[in-house]
Design an enzyme around this catalytic site. Sequence first.
Site, PDB file in Angstrom:
ATOM      1  CG  HIS A   6       3.068  12.644   3.781  1.00  0.00           C
ATOM      2  ND1 HIS A   6       1.539  12.984   3.144  1.00  0.00           N
ATOM      3  CD2 HIS A   6       2.845  12.932   5.271  1.00  0.00           C
ATOM      4  CE1 HIS A   6       1.090  13.521   4.338  1.00  0.00           C
ATOM      5  NE2 HIS A   6       1.646  13.378   5.486  1.00  0.00           N
ATOM      6  NE  ARG A   7      -1.123  11.327   5.167  1.00  0.00           N
ATOM      7  CZ  ARG A   7      -2.261  12.141   5.136  1.00  0.00           C
ATOM      8  NH1 ARG A   7      -3.265  11.526   4.695  1.00  0.00           N
ATOM      9  NH2 ARG A   7      -2.423  13.195   5.841  1.00  0.00           N
ATOM     10  CD  GLU A  33       4.324  10.069   7.739  1.00  0.00           C
ATOM     11  OE1 GLU A  33       3.679  10.721   8.966  1.00  0.00           O
ATOM     12  OE2 GLU A  33       3.644  10.012   6.845  1.00  0.00           O
ATOM     13  CG  ASP A  35       0.178   8.776   9.477  1.00  0.00           C
ATOM     14  OD1 ASP A  35       0.653   9.731  10.100  1.00  0.00           O
ATOM     15  OD2 ASP A  35      -0.350   8.839   8.186  1.00  0.00           O
ATOM     16  CG  HIS A  47      -3.879  10.530   8.429  1.00  0.00           C
ATOM     17  ND1 HIS A  47      -4.893  11.266   8.481  1.00  0.00           N
ATOM     18  CD2 HIS A  47      -2.857  11.343   8.343  1.00  0.00           C
ATOM     19  CE1 HIS A  47      -4.280  12.548   8.567  1.00  0.00           C
ATOM     20  NE2 HIS A  47      -3.121  12.351   8.818  1.00  0.00           N
ATOM     21  CD  GLU A  99       1.928  11.719  12.453  1.00  0.00           C
ATOM     22  OE1 GLU A  99       2.346  11.805  11.384  1.00  0.00           O
ATOM     23  OE2 GLU A  99       1.345  12.333  13.157  1.00  0.00           O
ATOM     24  CE  LYS A 101      -2.236  11.916  12.015  1.00  0.00           C
ATOM     25  NZ  LYS A 101      -1.298  12.929  11.884  1.00  0.00           N
ATOM     26  CG  ASP A 218       1.184  13.602  -0.368  1.00  0.00           C
ATOM     27  OD1 ASP A 218       1.567  13.160   0.658  1.00  0.00           O
ATOM     28  OD2 ASP A 218       0.429  14.573  -0.416  1.00  0.00           O
TER      29      ASP A 218
HETATM   30  O1  G3P Z   1       4.685  13.428  10.161  1.00  0.00           O
HETATM   31  C1  G3P Z   1       4.643  14.588   9.318  1.00  0.00           C
HETATM   32  C2  G3P Z   1       3.052  14.582   8.799  1.00  0.00           C
HETATM   33  O2  G3P Z   1       2.802  12.932   8.471  1.00  0.00           O
HETATM   34  C3  G3P Z   1       2.235  15.000   9.977  1.00  0.00           C
HETATM   35  O3  G3P Z   1       0.827  15.198   9.278  1.00  0.00           O
HETATM   36  O4  G3P Z   1      -1.710  14.529   9.219  1.00  0.00           O
HETATM   37  O5  G3P Z   1      -0.044  13.899   7.434  1.00  0.00           O
HETATM   38  O6  G3P Z   1       0.075  12.633   9.493  1.00  0.00           O
HETATM   39  P1  G3P Z   1      -0.149  14.053   8.737  1.00  0.00           P
HETATM   40 MG    MG Z   2       1.641  11.503   9.486  1.00  0.00          MG
END
Ligand code: G3P
Ligand code: MG
Length: 223
Positions: A6-7, A33, A35, A47, A99, A101, A218
């Site tokens: 995540h990120r 992933e 953003d 993000h 993503e 965003k 994370d």
């Molecule tokens: O794509 C899942 C997640 O990344 C969505 O929430 O705020 O972390 O981008 P956020």
């Molecule tokens: Mg995200």
Amino acid sequence: MLRIAHRGASGEAPENTLAAVGRAIERGAAWVEVDVQACVDGLVVIHDRTLERTTDGRGPVAGHTLAALRALDAGGGERIPLPHEMLALCRDRCGLNLELKGPGVASGLLVILNQALTDGWRAQDLLASSFDWGQLRELHGALPRVPLGVLTEQVDVAACAIARELDAAVIGCALATVDAAAVTAAHQAGCRLWVFTVNATADFERMAALGVDGVFTDHADYR
Ligand code: G3P
Ligand code: MG
């Protein structure tokens, strides 16, 4: 159950940077992933709508030029990356979930994704996701080969309907809303269910027991 970085490996390196994604790859992440947001003259990987939390800049991302954003420190001397840099880093190493965003990302991203496919990226190694289903619809209309992720707080009738309409590969939903019915509904819509954001051991175990297909985490432990 897939563990998506995540990120990037955001628990170990500044989120959404090349360092974070590089670390995730080193740690064996099969999917990463990040953003994507629009600025004055292009797209950047970040993000928040504003710069303060993750950089030494101030104000809205959308109000800055690429040149101004690229001069900022995104943590530990890292620069705010561009989508094509993420593609270059991940190519043949891991799947890349971009993503969308903020507003105004789809038109630029479809050019970048089209180029990635031309350059040899396999469509199944890409995922374009968003809470903004209008932008997913725009992407799908122009580039139907790229798999989509419908992001939603919970797997409800509307999310399943748009997932079906766009032939989405994934529904992404919030950890707090996941139950057995959500897993069933996502699967009946023809999608894998990926859950954000899962960092606690008890939550990993609960998601696995429910038959969730993937979790955004994370933690740089992707086995
Ligand atoms: O794509 C899942 C997640 O990344 C969505 O929430 O705020 O972390 O981008 P956020
Ligand atoms: Mg995200």
